[in-house]
Write an enzyme that holds these catalytic residues in place. Structure first.
Site, PDB file in Angstrom:
ATOM      1  N   LYS A  38     -21.551  -1.582   2.113  1.00 54.18           N
ATOM      2  CA  LYS A  38     -20.166  -1.212   2.458  1.00 54.18           C
ATOM      3  C   LYS A  38     -19.764  -1.778   0.927  1.00 54.18           C
ATOM      4  O   LYS A  38     -18.697  -0.487   0.413  1.00 54.18           O
ATOM      5  CB  LYS A  38     -19.270  -1.797   3.292  1.00 54.18           C
ATOM      6  CG  LYS A  38     -18.886  -3.125   3.113  1.00 54.18           C
ATOM      7  CD  LYS A  38     -17.679  -3.584   4.101  1.00 54.18           C
ATOM      8  CE  LYS A  38     -16.876  -4.859   4.278  1.00 54.18           C
ATOM      9  NZ  LYS A  38     -16.402  -5.608   5.411  1.00 54.18           N
ATOM     10  N   CYS A  45     -23.121 -13.303  -3.427  1.00 59.46           N
ATOM     11  CA  CYS A  45     -24.027 -14.429  -4.718  1.00 59.46           C
ATOM     12  C   CYS A  45     -23.449 -13.326  -5.826  1.00 59.46           C
ATOM     13  O   CYS A  45     -23.491 -14.013  -7.469  1.00 59.46           O
ATOM     14  CB  CYS A  45     -25.058 -14.599  -3.925  1.00 59.46           C
ATOM     15  SG  CYS A  45     -26.027 -14.973  -5.438  1.00 59.46           S
ATOM     16  N   GLY A 184      -7.790 -26.677  -4.684  1.00 60.01           N
ATOM     17  CA  GLY A 184      -9.405 -27.286  -3.351  1.00 60.01           C
ATOM     18  C   GLY A 184      -9.650 -27.579  -4.488  1.00 60.01           C
ATOM     19  O   GLY A 184     -10.080 -27.562  -5.755  1.00 60.01           O
ATOM     20  N   VAL A 273     -10.367 -22.532  -1.573  1.00 55.82           N
ATOM     21  CA  VAL A 273      -9.842 -23.325  -0.286  1.00 55.82           C
ATOM     22  C   VAL A 273     -11.337 -23.289   0.702  1.00 55.82           C
ATOM     23  O   VAL A 273     -11.475 -23.864   1.537  1.00 55.82           O
ATOM     24  CB  VAL A 273      -8.773 -23.190   0.567  1.00 55.82           C
ATOM     25  CG1 VAL A 273      -7.866 -23.647   0.100  1.00 55.82           C
ATOM     26  CG2 VAL A 273      -8.321 -21.635   1.225  1.00 55.82           C
ATOM     27  N   ASP A 315     -23.892 -16.488   5.493  1.00 55.08           N
ATOM     28  CA  ASP A 315     -22.756 -17.194   5.802  1.00 55.08           C
ATOM     29  C   ASP A 315     -22.055 -16.387   7.039  1.00 55.08           C
ATOM     30  O   ASP A 315     -20.807 -17.470   7.526  1.00 55.08           O
ATOM     31  CB  ASP A 315     -21.306 -16.640   4.263  1.00 55.08           C
ATOM     32  CG  ASP A 315     -22.001 -17.264   3.236  1.00 55.08           C
ATOM     33  OD1 ASP A 315     -23.178 -17.791   3.547  1.00 55.08           O
ATOM     34  OD2 ASP A 315     -21.448 -17.224   2.154  1.00 55.08           O
ATOM     35  N   HIS A 446     -44.427 -37.000 -20.275  1.00 53.78           N
ATOM     36  CA  HIS A 446     -43.566 -38.097 -21.385  1.00 53.78           C
ATOM     37  C   HIS A 446     -43.171 -36.896 -22.423  1.00 53.78           C
ATOM     38  O   HIS A 446     -43.711 -36.793 -23.114  1.00 53.78           O
ATOM     39  CB  HIS A 446     -43.609 -39.902 -21.585  1.00 53.78           C
ATOM     40  CG  HIS A 446     -43.041 -39.867 -22.884  1.00 53.78           C
ATOM     41  ND1 HIS A 446     -41.815 -40.863 -21.847  1.00 53.78           N
ATOM     42  CD2 HIS A 446     -42.693 -40.438 -23.544  1.00 53.78           C
ATOM     43  CE1 HIS A 446     -41.273 -41.117 -22.827  1.00 53.78           C
ATOM     44  NE2 HIS A 446     -42.112 -41.509 -24.248  1.00 53.78           N
TER      45      HIS A 446
HETATM   46  C1  LIG Z   1     -17.700 -18.266  -7.012  1.00 53.89           C
HETATM   47  C2  LIG Z   1     -19.307 -18.420  -5.886  1.00 53.89           C
HETATM   48  C3  LIG Z   1     -20.440 -19.102  -6.694  1.00 53.89           C
HETATM   49  C4  LIG Z   1     -20.959 -19.355  -6.109  1.00 53.89           C
HETATM   50  N1  LIG Z   1     -22.135 -20.401  -6.316  1.00 53.89           N
HETATM   51  C5  LIG Z   1     -23.247 -20.279  -5.247  1.00 53.89           C
HETATM   52  C6  LIG Z   1     -24.248 -21.189  -5.632  1.00 53.89           C
HETATM   53  O1  LIG Z   1     -24.580 -21.194  -7.083  1.00 53.89           O
HETATM   54  N2  LIG Z   1     -25.148 -21.087  -5.067  1.00 53.89           N
HETATM   55  C7  LIG Z   1     -25.576 -20.892  -3.899  1.00 53.89           C
HETATM   56  O2  LIG Z   1     -26.444 -21.700  -2.752  1.00 53.89           O
HETATM   57  N3  LIG Z   1     -24.197 -20.685  -3.188  1.00 53.89           N
HETATM   58  C8  LIG Z   1     -23.474 -20.271  -4.077  1.00 53.89           C
HETATM   59  N4  LIG Z   1     -22.465 -19.146  -3.566  1.00 53.89           N
HETATM   60  C9  LIG Z   1     -22.321 -19.161  -2.131  1.00 53.89           C
HETATM   61  C10 LIG Z   1     -23.076 -18.070  -1.790  1.00 53.89           C
HETATM   62  O3  LIG Z   1     -23.327 -17.049  -2.544  1.00 53.89           O
HETATM   63  C11 LIG Z   1     -23.334 -17.349  -0.326  1.00 53.89           C
HETATM   64  O4  LIG Z   1     -23.782 -18.396   0.217  1.00 53.89           O
HETATM   65  C12 LIG Z   1     -24.100 -16.045  -0.458  1.00 53.89           C
HETATM   66  O5  LIG Z   1     -23.549 -15.275  -0.765  1.00 53.89           O
HETATM   67  C13 LIG Z   1     -24.371 -16.143   0.877  1.00 53.89           C
HETATM   68  O6  LIG Z   1     -24.969 -14.590   1.740  1.00 53.89           O
HETATM   69  P1  LIG Z   1     -24.818 -13.625   2.145  1.00 53.89           P
HETATM   70  O7  LIG Z   1     -26.293 -13.101   2.299  1.00 53.89           O
HETATM   71  O8  LIG Z   1     -24.826 -14.221   3.473  1.00 53.89           O
HETATM   72  O9  LIG Z   1     -23.886 -12.935   2.420  1.00 53.89           O
HETATM   73  P2  LIG Z   1     -22.783 -12.245   1.305  1.00 53.89           P
HETATM   74  O10 LIG Z   1     -23.236 -12.082   0.107  1.00 53.89           O
HETATM   75  O11 LIG Z   1     -21.195 -11.939   1.577  1.00 53.89           O
HETATM   76  O12 LIG Z   1     -22.981 -10.783   1.829  1.00 53.89           O
HETATM   77  C14 LIG Z   1     -22.587 -10.081   2.746  1.00 53.89           C
HETATM   78  C15 LIG Z   1     -23.192  -8.341   2.559  1.00 53.89           C
HETATM   79  O13 LIG Z   1     -22.660  -7.579   3.509  1.00 53.89           O
HETATM   80  C16 LIG Z   1     -21.674  -6.274   3.287  1.00 53.89           C
HETATM   81  N5  LIG Z   1     -21.489  -6.233   4.996  1.00 53.89           N
HETATM   82  C17 LIG Z   1     -20.190  -6.742   5.388  1.00 53.89           C
HETATM   83  N6  LIG Z   1     -20.035  -6.874   6.772  1.00 53.89           N
HETATM   84  C18 LIG Z   1     -20.753  -4.794   6.553  1.00 53.89           C
HETATM   85  C19 LIG Z   1     -20.067  -3.829   7.395  1.00 53.89           C
HETATM   86  N7  LIG Z   1     -19.436  -3.788   8.430  1.00 53.89           N
HETATM   87  N8  LIG Z   1     -21.331  -2.652   7.038  1.00 53.89           N
HETATM   88  C20 LIG Z   1     -22.205  -2.809   5.362  1.00 53.89           C
HETATM   89  N9  LIG Z   1     -21.637  -4.258   4.792  1.00 53.89           N
HETATM   90  C21 LIG Z   1     -21.198  -5.352   5.544  1.00 53.89           C
HETATM   91  C22 LIG Z   1     -20.712  -6.915   2.379  1.00 53.89           C
HETATM   92  O14 LIG Z   1     -20.399  -6.087   1.283  1.00 53.89           O
HETATM   93  C23 LIG Z   1     -21.825  -7.954   1.197  1.00 53.89           C
HETATM   94  O15 LIG Z   1     -21.917  -6.927   0.721  1.00 53.89           O
HETATM   95  C24 LIG Z   1     -21.002 -18.938  -4.214  1.00 53.89           C
HETATM   96  C25 LIG Z   1     -20.459 -18.200  -3.873  1.00 53.89           C
HETATM   97  C26 LIG Z   1     -18.719 -17.853  -4.715  1.00 53.89           C
HETATM   98  C27 LIG Z   1     -17.506 -17.347  -4.008  1.00 53.89           C
END
Ligand SMILES: Cc1cc2nc3c(=O)[nH]c(=O)nc-3n(C[C@H](O)[C@H](O)[C@H](O)COP(=O)(O)OP(=O)(O)OC[C@H]3O[C@@H](n4cnc5c(N)ncnc54)[C@H](O)[C@@H]3O)c2cc1C
Length: 477
Positions: A38, A45, A184, A273, A315, A446
C-alpha cells in the site's frame, strides 16, 4: 497451479523485507504468487528503517572522523562543512536503488505486484483498493500476512506539535538540529542519538527504564552508557515522560523521576519509544477467529496462524522486531505454504546495534546464562589488546564470550569495531553447536579484528595469550 489472473497459490500482504522475501522464495518453489503493497516496496526496513538509517549513520560517522584525523598526521586545514540536503539525497539514492532492485527481483521471479491497500476478507479472499482508484478481488490457496509495524505514539500530550519527530522524520531532516531531546533509550533511539551527536547536535536521552538498551548484557549496557556520556550525550534513566510543550523557540519535555519532575529542553524532540504490530486490513480474519496477542498475530514455529492456510511473519508477529528474522520467517512461511516442512529456530538470532562503536550479540546474556546454570564461564577480551584495533585506532570496548559447562557457546557480545559483521562467526558456531575448542582450533587471520573473537574464547577458557589472567596458569596446570 492457479491460472486465472486473479487466482493465486500464495498471496502476500505487505512487501516489507518479510513479505518480499516470502514472495520470492514462494516463486522459486513454483506456483502463482502475488503480493500487495500500500505504501512503499521494501517496507520500513528499506524506506525508513535499517537502510536509510545506516546510510545517514555512515555519513555522520565519516563527518565526525575528521575531528580525529590530526592524531594520525592528517591535517585538515579548514573544518569540513556538512550539507543535510546532500546527505538526504545520498540516502534517497541508496533507498531508490534497493527498492527498485526488489521490484525487479519480484518481476524477474514472476511475482504479480499490486500497488494498493489490501483487506483480507477470509483466508482465501483479499480485496485490493488499487492506487489507480479501481478495486480487485483475488482468491488464493495460501495467504501470508506480512503487514509489519508502525511507530508507537505514547499517550502523553504534545506529540503533534512543531519539531516533534519520529524515526521516519529523522530520515528526512531539513537541517541538523542544534539540540535534541530523544525520548526512549532503545536500539533505534541510541542509533539515532549517535547519528545526530556525530553531526554536531547536543543530544539528551530520556529513558523510563533504569538503563538504555535494557535487553542487552549488563556490561555492554554500562560500556555504551559510559561511551556516550564521555562523548557528551546526556543520558537520563528512570525518567517517565509526561508531556512535551513549547518553551519559547525550544521544546520542553517534562518527566517524572524519583527526585520529582524534571525538564529537558531542545530544539527538536525525537519520540523513539518502539514499534507495534500493524494488523490493519485484517479485521475479516480477526472476525473469523485469527488468534492475536497484545495486538500481534500469533504464529507457531512454522509461521502458521490458527487459521488453516494463513501464515504470519515479521513485525506483525513481533518476536524480535529485526529485519533478518522477518526475512527468515518469510522463507519458512513460503516453504510451508507450498508443502515443505520448515521451522523457525530463535535460539541463535544476532542482535546488531549500529552505535559508534557498534554492538552485536547473540544467544544468552551472561545474566540469562547464570539464571539457567551454576557452571557458566564468561570473560572479556579488550580491543586495546588486538593489534588490528590498535593500528586502526579503534580500541574502545571488548568481546565477551559466555560458555557452558562443556565449553558450549551460550552467548557472545561484541562492543567495538565492525561488531555487527563479526558476530556472524559466533552465530554460525552456535548454530553448528561448536564448542570453544573448535573456535580456538580455527586459525584466524592476523592481524584482524576476528582474532579478538578467538582470544575472548581463550579467555573464557582461562588461557588467553594477549592479556594476562591471574587465574590462567593455575587453571591450565
Ligand atoms: C529507524 C529504524 C531502523 C531499523 N534498523 C534496523 C536494523 O538495523 N536491523 C534490523 O534488523 N532491523 C532494523 N529495523 C527494524 C526493521 O525495519 C523491521 O524489523 C522490518 O522492517 C520488519 O519487516 P516486515 O516485513 O515485517 O514489516 P515492514 O517493513 O513494516 O513492512 C510491512 C509492509 O506492509 C505494508 N502493508 C501493511 N498493511 C498493508 C495492507 N493492508 N495492504 C497492503 N500493504 C500493507 C506496509 O506498507 C509495509 O510496506 C529498524 C527499524 C527502524 C524504524
Amino acid at each position: 497451479m492457479a491460472t486465472d489472473q486473479n487466482q493465486f497459490d500464495v498471496f502476500v500482504i505487505g512487501s516489507g523485507i518479510g513479505g518480499y522475501v516470502a514472495a520470492i522464495r514462494a516463486a522459486q518453489l513454483g506456483g502463482r504468487i502475488g503480493i500487495v503493497e500500500k505504501q512503499y516496496i521494501g517496507g520500513t526496513c528499506l524506506n525508513v528503517g535499517c537502510i536509510p538509517s545506516k546510510a545517514l549513520l555512515h555519513i555522520a560517522q565519516t563527518y565526525a572522523q575528521f575531528a580525529e584525523l590530526g592524531k594520525l598526521g592528517i591535517k585538515v586545514e579548514t573544518p569540513p562543512k556538512f550539507d543535510m540536503s546532500v546527505a538526504v539525497a545520498f540516502k534517497d539514492k541508496v533507498v531508490k536503488q534497493l527498492t527498485g532492485g526488489v521490484a525487479q527481483l519480484l518481476k524477474a521471479n514472476g511475482v504479480t505486484l499490486f500497488e494498493g491497500t489490501a483487506t483480507a476478507k477470509s483466508p482465501t479472499q483479499v480485496a485490493i483498493a488499487l492506487k489507480d482508484g479501481t478495486t480487485r478481488e483475488i482468491t488464493t490457496r495460501k495467504l501470508i500476512l506480512a503487514n509489519g509495524s508502525v511507530v508507537i505514539r505514547p499517550p502523553f500530550p504534545g506529540l503533534d506539535g512543531r519539531n516533534v519527530i519520529f524515526s521516519d522524520d529523522a530520515m528526512n531532516m531539513p537541517k541538523v538540529p542544534d539540540s535534541l531531546v530523544c525520548i526512549g533509550g532503545g536500539v533505534i533511539a541510541v542509533e539515532l542519538a549517535c547519528m545526530f551527536h556525530a553531526l554536531g547536535t547536543k543530544v539528551t536521552i530520556v529513558e523510563m527504564l533504569p538503563s538504555i538498551i535494557a535487553n542487552e548484557d549488563e556490561e555492554v549496557r554500562k560500556a555504551l552508557t559510559r561511551s556516550l556520556t564521555k562523548r557528551g550525550i546526556q543520558i537520563n534513566t528512570g525518567a517517565t515522560v509526561q508531556s512535551i510543550e513549547d518553551a519559547g523557540n525550544l521544546k520542553r519535555v517534562t518527566a517524572s523521576t524519583a527526585s520529582g519532575p524534571q525538564t529537558f529542553d531542545g530544539e527538536y524532540v525525537l519520540v523513539a519509544v518502539g514499534r507495534k504490530a500493524n494488523p490493519t486490513g485484517l479485521d475479516g480474519l480477526v472476525s473469523a477467529g485469527l488468534a492475536m496477542d497484545r495486538g500481534r498475530v500469533v504464529a507457531n514455529e512454522r509461521m502458521e496462524t490458527n487459521l488453516p492456510g494463513v501464515y504470519a511473519i515479521g513485525d506483525l508477529v513481533g518476536k524480535t522486531w529485526l529485519a533478518h528474522v522477518a526475512e527468515t520467517e518469510g522463507e519458512v512461511a513460503a516453504e510451508n505454504a507450498l508443502g515443505h516442512d520448515a521451522k523457525m529456530d530463535y535460539t541463535v538470532v544476532p542482535r546488531p546495534i549500529f552505535t559508534f562503536p557498534e554492538i552485536a550479540s547473540v544467544g544468552l546474556t551472561e545474566a540469562q546464562a547464570r539464571e539457567r546454570s551454576q557452571n557458566v564461564r564468561a570473560e572479556k577480551f579488550p580491543w586495546v589488546a588486538n593489534g588490528k584495533a590498535l593500528a586502526s585506532d579503534e580500541t574502545e570496548g571488548f568481546t565477551k564470550v559466555i560458555l557452558g559447562e562443556y565449553g558450549e557457546l551460550l552467548g557472545a557480545a561484541i562492543f567495538g569495531p565492525d561488531a555487527t559483521n563479526l558476530i556472524t562467526e559466533f552465530s554460525l558456531a552456535m548454530r553448528a553447536e561448536l564448542t570453544a575448542d573448535e573456535v580456538i582450533a580455527t586459525i584466524h587471520p592476523h592481524p584482524t579484528y576476528s582474532e579478538a573473537l578467538r582470544e575472548a574464547t581463550l579467555a573464557a577458557e582461562h588461557r588467553p595469550i594477549h592479556i594476562f589472567m591471574r587465574t590462567a596458569a593455575a587453571a591450565n596446570r
